[in-house]
Design an enzyme around this catalytic site. Structure first.
Site, PDB file in Angstrom:
ATOM      1  N   TRP A  19      10.227   8.393   0.998  1.00  0.00           N
ATOM      2  CA  TRP A  19       9.365   8.706   2.155  1.00  0.00           C
ATOM      3  C   TRP A  19       8.794   6.363   2.782  1.00  0.00           C
ATOM      4  O   TRP A  19       9.054   6.325   2.849  1.00  0.00           O
ATOM      5  CB  TRP A  19       8.794   8.680   1.068  1.00  0.00           C
ATOM      6  CG  TRP A  19       7.082   9.107   1.529  1.00  0.00           C
ATOM      7  CD1 TRP A  19       6.641  10.155   3.050  1.00  0.00           C
ATOM      8  CD2 TRP A  19       5.839   8.107   1.241  1.00  0.00           C
ATOM      9  NE1 TRP A  19       5.442   9.921   3.168  1.00  0.00           N
ATOM     10  CE2 TRP A  19       4.809   8.358   2.233  1.00  0.00           C
ATOM     11  CE3 TRP A  19       6.102   6.937   1.036  1.00  0.00           C
ATOM     12  CZ2 TRP A  19       3.748   7.798   2.165  1.00  0.00           C
ATOM     13  CZ3 TRP A  19       4.628   6.494   0.810  1.00  0.00           C
ATOM     14  CH2 TRP A  19       3.711   6.912   1.245  1.00  0.00           C
ATOM     15  N   LYS A  20       9.350   6.093   1.180  1.00  0.00           N
ATOM     16  CA  LYS A  20       8.732   4.415   1.769  1.00  0.00           C
ATOM     17  C   LYS A  20      10.171   3.938   2.467  1.00  0.00           C
ATOM     18  O   LYS A  20       9.536   3.189   3.338  1.00  0.00           O
ATOM     19  CB  LYS A  20       8.575   4.069   0.509  1.00  0.00           C
ATOM     20  CG  LYS A  20       8.832   2.118   0.453  1.00  0.00           C
ATOM     21  CD  LYS A  20       9.228   2.042  -0.630  1.00  0.00           C
ATOM     22  CE  LYS A  20       9.348   0.209  -1.055  1.00  0.00           C
ATOM     23  NZ  LYS A  20       8.058  -0.327  -0.513  1.00  0.00           N
ATOM     24  N   ARG A 509       3.862   1.291   0.075  1.00  0.00           N
ATOM     25  CA  ARG A 509       4.014   0.192  -1.331  1.00  0.00           C
ATOM     26  C   ARG A 509       3.998   1.161  -2.666  1.00  0.00           C
ATOM     27  O   ARG A 509       2.497   1.921  -3.276  1.00  0.00           O
ATOM     28  CB  ARG A 509       2.322  -1.081  -2.106  1.00  0.00           C
ATOM     29  CG  ARG A 509       2.611  -1.279  -3.176  1.00  0.00           C
ATOM     30  CD  ARG A 509       3.037  -2.641  -3.193  1.00  0.00           C
ATOM     31  NE  ARG A 509       3.267  -3.413  -4.195  1.00  0.00           N
ATOM     32  CZ  ARG A 509       3.366  -4.162  -5.190  1.00  0.00           C
ATOM     33  NH1 ARG A 509       4.559  -3.397  -4.670  1.00  0.00           N
ATOM     34  NH2 ARG A 509       3.052  -4.506  -6.105  1.00  0.00           N
ATOM     35  N   HIS A 688      -3.284  -7.147   3.923  1.00  0.00           N
ATOM     36  CA  HIS A 688      -2.117  -5.907   3.736  1.00  0.00           C
ATOM     37  C   HIS A 688      -2.047  -5.648   4.638  1.00  0.00           C
ATOM     38  O   HIS A 688      -1.387  -4.730   5.131  1.00  0.00           O
ATOM     39  CB  HIS A 688      -3.091  -5.190   2.290  1.00  0.00           C
ATOM     40  CG  HIS A 688      -3.443  -5.373   0.982  1.00  0.00           C
ATOM     41  ND1 HIS A 688      -4.667  -6.412   0.599  1.00  0.00           N
ATOM     42  CD2 HIS A 688      -2.663  -4.578  -0.206  1.00  0.00           C
ATOM     43  CE1 HIS A 688      -4.212  -6.683  -0.251  1.00  0.00           C
ATOM     44  NE2 HIS A 688      -3.817  -5.764  -0.955  1.00  0.00           N
ATOM     45  N   CYS A 720      -5.848 -11.690  -1.911  1.00  0.00           N
ATOM     46  CA  CYS A 720      -4.739 -11.048  -2.929  1.00  0.00           C
ATOM     47  C   CYS A 720      -3.873 -11.768  -2.063  1.00  0.00           C
ATOM     48  O   CYS A 720      -3.189 -12.653  -1.929  1.00  0.00           O
ATOM     49  CB  CYS A 720      -4.693  -9.490  -2.454  1.00  0.00           C
ATOM     50  SG  CYS A 720      -3.645  -8.570  -3.659  1.00  0.00           S
TER      51      CYS A 720
END
Length: 754
Positions: A19-20, A509, A688, A720
């Site tokens: 899927w990723k 992720r 992100h 982040c």
């Protein structure tokens, strides 16, 4: 009549993260939209078939998502942020733009799904007018029926949870308009032959579900139920015991799903005290959907029998405590774990087997469960969980430092940092070359010396980049680490890393949470080598980068045979030893990240104080032994901290950085009423998203923070780590950030001297 079983949701990512890979290939332009849809469909159907073949009676449909199930629900009902409404609202481009941002549009905020490490995209309600863009559930239900022969159980986030977790001032107005749309979706499903519809309302386990909330809920569900005929509604809660159990079981639905695992025994207490309606089905979550240990099925049978005292066999459905998206797909492919650990594991596929085995036993089709329980009992009796040398008296370790004011003075003398110092959170882009080298090293095709030489080359490259950019405090980049928690799971004793134990964190992720299988202890330094190498390359301070004990606990699969606080204490001493090793080697800034501090916060107000007290004490135990001039940093990301500012202050870190970019600085309001005196960085841009912010945006974010924070305490940093970004976009964004900081610095200095 035979007892039935059900599942609430299945991992999307696939056994090998198929899927990723499809998502990222599509985003790169390597797949057409048609190819993407067809390949995703194959994965989706294979998951349905797997559950049916495992023996699941009620197979969920609609839990599969291209990104996030909350985003799916919001988009289905036309809750599109205003800045994206000039696009085709039903297109994949719009869907992914909301989640990831686009060239000129900021992505929607992302935050934790209740107390899990799964992140959802926060719907934005202001200025929206709900409408049913397309009945996504109907399409998926028909697909399952027509192409897999499965009459599935449609699953949808409920209207109360959807609006409660959204942003906007008009939640009540939007909720009222959403109800008839839900009815329309359900009617169309009923016409297609849906027998059960699962409505996920985990909001009922939180303190938001007070008496007034339940009164409103009753009216909403009366409206929904009136709009349906024979199709049954299953109102599903999970993650805890409902706040208002008595009122919940009086709602006009056909069944209620309750978590009997993560409820501290309260759900069973309520069942015994208040009973359960005789005309309603109870879907009992008796298999842990969030942890990876085998169920002790003989004990589980005792729990089921106690439930049967209040609920008839024909009205009881056995199921996991929540969706299985929070656990890996299968333990069958694990080959490198200690045999005692592997024999005690149950991932999603094994949990389906547990549900089926338990159902068969309760239906008198299975004679014994003792053989299944052997794996977990053997681990419990082993030395892995009984290392007496680790069971120290934790209170003998100090958690106090000299005052923050004294430390600030000593640290300024040592580092002489400018106003508005710039830094990053820790990691730099993990390129294909970095990943390939790490994989070769793990497979044994790259020698220790060659791998070390490669990592040192990457560190030097990025130290040079940081020097060129003009950053004030540097980091080594963490190129040797796949994940901030996984890396420590590889190095600390009592922890293990799986081969394929991936779970979705956000979007594409995926992370592999460590398995805390036994007593945890420090054996040798974890981060010292790379940190010292980086520090030798520059005269500027390089931060030692560690993951804190609370985050390691909350982002791991934790042994369940002892209290979590006991494991937390062991972790705090292990991190303390690493902090001391760094300081003794001359590292003067040490960052102990705690991004998962909030997600472990209990839903029940009365339990929060104890959790925060234990968390704060563990962090301070990890960091309190350093000298006053050693500067302790920490970082937190993607959560709502407004209600725990005091606990954040109590951590007593010299500098804390917190994500605020996607939430557009809303946390800053907290500092208008709470006086915070230590160093703080409120992330000035969102890492992100691939979008590179403008200098104007960053200056605006810095200046907004300086309205409530003193320039002498504010740090400028991304929100982040940068490991998921490309090199060019990371460098360009940091270049703009440093430029914006210098502009604001000059202005702050001028204002001070006037």
């Amino acid at each position: 009549m035979k007892m039935r079983n059900s599942n609430l949701g299945y991992p999307r990512i696939g056994e090998k993260r198929e899927w990723k890979k499809l998502l990222e290939a599509f985003w790169k332009g390597d797949l057409t939209e048609r190819e993407f849809h067809l390949d995703m469909k194959k994965i989706r159907l294979s998951h349905l078939v797997k559950q049916r073949e495992a023996g699941i009676d009620l197979v969920p449909v609609g839990d599969f998502s291209y990104y996030d199930h909350v985003l799916d629900t919001a988009v289905m009902f036309g809750l599109i942020p205003e800045r994206f409404r000039d696009q085709d609202q039903s297109s994949l481009q719009t869907y992914f733009s909301i989640a990831r941002g686009s060239k000129d549009k900021v992505a929607s905020e992302m935050t934790k799904w209740f107390n899990t490490n799964y992140h959802y995209i926060v719907p934005e309600l202001d200025g929206t007018e709900p409408r049913l863009i397309h009945n996504r559930l109907l399409e998926l239900f028909k697909e399952a029926k027509d192409e897999a022969g499965i009459t599935g159980k449609p699953v949808l986030v409920g209207p109360l949870t959807l609006t409660a977790l959204s942003k906007g001032e008009k939640k009540e107005e939007i909720l009222e308009k959403l109800v008839p749309l839900y009815v329309q979706v359900f009617k169309e499903l009923e016409e297609e032959g849906a027998e059960w519809i699962q409505i996920d309302e985990p909001i009922f386990v939180t303190s938001a579900a007070d008496a007034a909330f339940m009164k409103k809920t009753k009216k909403i569900y009366e409206t929904i139920k009136k709009g349906l005929g024979s199709t049954k509604l299953l109102l599903q809660t999970y993650f805890e015991c409902p706040e208002q159990y008595e009122e919940l079981i009086q709602l006009p639905v056909d069944g209620i799903g309750l978590d009997f695992v993560h409820d501290s025994g309260k759900t069973l207490e309520h069942l015994n005290a208040f009973g359960f309606p005789k005309d309603m089905v109870l879907a009992a979550g008796v298999i842990d959907g969030r942890n990876i240990w085998k169920a002790e099925l003989q004990k589980t049978v005792k729990l089921v029998n106690r439930i049967l005292e209040k609920v008839g066999r024909d009205r009881l459905i056995l199921q996991p405590s929540c969706s299985l998206i929070h656990v890996p797909v299968t333990a069958g492919s694990e080959v490198n774990l200690h045999p005692l650990v592997k024999s005690a594991l149950a991932f999603a596929d094994e949990k389906l087997q547990e549900i089926t085995l338990l159902t068969k036993f309760m239906n008198f089709e299975e004679e014994t469960l003792s053989a299944y329980d052997q794996g977990i009992s053997e681990l419990a009796a082993s030395d892995l969980r009984n290392r007496h040398s680790v069971h120290a008296s934790f209170d003998e370790y100090s958690t106090d430092r000299v005052s923050a004011a004294q430390r600030k003075e000593a640290q300024q003398r040592k580092f002489s940092l400018p106003v508005l110092p710039t830094t990053t959170i820790g990691s730099f882009p993990q390129t294909n070359e970095v990943r390939a080298a790490r994989l070769k090293y793990k497979k044994g095709t790259l020698s220790d010396s060659d791998y070390s030489q490669f990592i040192e080359g990457e560190i030097k490259k990025w130290i040079d980049i940081q020097e060129t950019l003009g950053l004030d405090v540097l980091v080594h980049g963490e190129f040797e680490r796949t994940d901030m928690v996984e890396y420590f799971g590889e190095k600390l004793k009592g922890m293990a890393i799986t081969s394929n134990g991936w779970v979705q964190s956000y979007g594409s992720r995926c992370v592999r949470p460590p398995v805390i299988y036994g007593d945890v202890f420090f054996e040798e330094p974890v981060t010292l080598k790379e940190t010292l190498f980086a520090q030798r390359l520059t005269d500027k301070p390089v931060k030692g980068m560690l993951t804190g004990p609370v985050t390691i606990l909350n982002w791991s699969f934790v042994r369940s045979d002892v209290p979590r606080a006991a494991v937390l204490n062991q972790l705090s001493l292990a991190i303390r030893a690493e902090v001391e090793a760094l300081e003794n080697a001359g590292i003067g800034m040490i960052q102990v990240d705690e991004p998962a501090l909030r997600e472990g916060l209990p839903f029940k107000e009365k339990m929060r104080e104890q959790y925060l007290e234990e968390a704060v004490k563990a962090f301070k135990r990890s960091t309190a032994s350093v000298k006053p001039e050693t500067q302790i940093h920490t970082h937190m990301c993607y959560s709502s901290f407004e209600d725990m500012i005091e606990a954040i202050d109590a951590l007593d870190a010299d500098v804390i950085s917190i994500e605020t970019s996607r939430s557009h600085g809303e946390l800053i309001h907290s500092f208008e009423t709470y006086s915070y005196s230590k160093g703080i960085g409120l992330g000035v841009y969102d890492i992100h998203s691939p979008r590179i912010p403008s200098e104007t945006e960053m200056i605006r974010n810095i200046e907004r923070a300086l309205q409530v924070l003193d320039a002498g305490q504010f740090w400028v940093n991304p929100d982040c780590g940068l490991k998921t970004r490309g090199e060019k976009e990371a460098v360009e964004a940091l270049k703009i950030m440093v430029r914006a900081a210098k502009i604001c610095r000059e202005k702050a200095v001028q204002e001070t001297t006037v």
